[in-house]
Design a protein around this motif. Structure first.
Motif, PDB file in Angstrom:
ATOM      1  N   ASP A 265      36.549 -16.269  16.292  1.00 31.80           N
ATOM      2  CA  ASP A 265      37.045 -14.988  15.667  1.00 31.80           C
ATOM      3  C   ASP A 265      37.604 -14.797  14.378  1.00 31.80           C
ATOM      4  O   ASP A 265      38.227 -13.883  13.724  1.00 31.80           O
ATOM      5  N   HIS A 266      37.709 -16.174  13.702  1.00 31.67           N
ATOM      6  CA  HIS A 266      38.281 -16.295  12.323  1.00 31.67           C
ATOM      7  C   HIS A 266      37.427 -16.842  11.439  1.00 31.67           C
ATOM      8  O   HIS A 266      37.260 -16.643  10.211  1.00 31.67           O
TER       9      HIS A 266
ATOM     10  N   HIS B  51      46.384 -10.960  15.680  1.00 33.94           N
ATOM     11  CA  HIS B  51      45.905 -10.335  16.984  1.00 33.94           C
ATOM     12  C   HIS B  51      47.223  -9.279  17.341  1.00 33.94           C
ATOM     13  O   HIS B  51      47.334  -9.200  18.461  1.00 33.94           O
TER      14      HIS B  51
ATOM     15  N   ASP C 210      46.896 -17.204  13.838  1.00 33.80           N
ATOM     16  CA  ASP C 210      47.234 -17.137  15.312  1.00 33.80           C
ATOM     17  C   ASP C 210      48.541 -17.954  15.862  1.00 33.80           C
ATOM     18  O   ASP C 210      48.551 -18.301  16.953  1.00 33.80           O
TER      19      ASP C 210
HETATM   20 ZN   LIG Z   1      42.147 -15.523  16.914  1.00 30.62          ZN
END
Ligand SMILES: [Zn+2]
Length: 315
Positions: free
Chosen positions: A142-143, A291, A244
């Protein structure tokens, strides 16, 4: 206002299409991620762009934790039963000379609810070709996976790619896919494949290095072996791009010492998280979390034996 409406409508339409395709209802949190947040640090203009959201099973995210204790924390944040659906915030920094992205979102092939960065960039008035630097916090899908377009070509075709050396060395090593845990092997394969495609335009940096003027890399290992945060400082103002390292606004703030299933080394990650939360609360330094809710920009305050996240959006 007009712009925001367009984003909302587009996200809603995409979200509805996704929901129909997968037979799932569009989650309430998905709607809230459409709005961007922004601020200035000296002459740096910083905002977050929504890449959509993740869908994470509780059993994975909170593996090993007492479900009743987790539920109590989630309920206090208004989060009901079912999977956790955190937003994906990508940080965009602009100054007179640069257009910098911190991470690239999940791209077209990770989760149906993610991969919206390109649309968000457009809304910010930018084309991917205008991005001068892409800086990575770490190599999770997701990055990193948004670094390529639908045809597997680099999406940000004029950018220089910057990554911490420890993180690069770990995921670029072909042995990592066989030494990492089985459930993470596909992430390792996916990371290396993408890194190979951008390798020739990429450079590595070290902990403590000023990677661009006013932007210092800060090691925050644990979530991944080489995870990096970035401290922005200009004209007496400061901000931490936390990636994160502090991965959610509920359990990781209320009980920062508890293990989180998405952290590769849960003990080391908890130490990094506690150190950062202490620093952010003490210095009243702003935080952007990849997030965290409502655009992901906010402050950290002490609360009981833990902390709480106060999004700028509510002020
Ligand atoms: Zn992430």
């Amino acid at each position: 206002m007009g712009k925001d409406m367009t984003v909302n409508r587009r996200d809603v339409m995409t979200g509805l299409a996704t929901g129909l395709a997968t037979g799932l209802l569009l989650p309430a949190q998905g709607w809230a991620t459409a709005g961007a947040a922004d601020l200035t640090i000296g002459d740096m203009q910083v905002q977050t762009l929504s890449d959509g959201h993740l869908v994470l099973p509780r059993a994975m995210l909170f593996a090993g934790l007492e479900p009743a204790a987790v539920d109590q924390i989630l309920q206090a944040k208004g989060i009901g039963a079912g999977p956790i659906e955190p937003p994906i915030n990508v940080t965009l920094l602009r100054d007179a000379n640069r257009v910098v992205l911190f991470d690239t979102g999940a791209g077209p092939s990770f989760q149906a609810s993610a991969g919206r960065l390109l649309a968000a960039l457009e809304t910010a008035g930018l084309s991917p070709e205008e991005v001068t630097h892409v800086v990575f916090t770490h190599c999770h899908p997701d990055h990193l996976w948004g670094v390529l377009d639908d045809f597997d070509d680099p999406l940000f075709s004029n950018a220089e790619y910057l990554m911490g050396r420890v993180e690069w060395d770990y995921w670029f090593d072909p042995n990592t896919a066989s030494t990492i845990s089985e459930e993470r092997a596909s992430m390792a394969v996916g990371a290396r494949r993408r890194m190979q495609i951008v390798a020739e335009r990429s450079t590595r940096f070290e902990d403590g290095q000023e990677i661009l003027p006013g932007i210092e890399a800060q090691a925050s290992y644990g979530h991944t072996p080489g995870h990096m945060c970035f401290a922005l400082r200009s004209s007496g103002e400061s901000l931490l791009i936390g990636g994160d390292a502090i991965g959610n606004h509920h359990v990781s703030f209320a009980e920062p010492g508890w293990p989180i299933g998405t952290d590769q080394d849960t003990e080391q990650a908890a130490k990094s998280r506690l150190r950062l939360l202490d620093m952010l609360a003490h210095d009243q330094m702003r935080l952007i979390g990849a997030h965290l809710p409502q655009g992901g920009i906010g402050r950290v305050e002490l609360l009981g034996s833990g902390f709480q996240f106060i999004p700028d959006a509510v002020n």
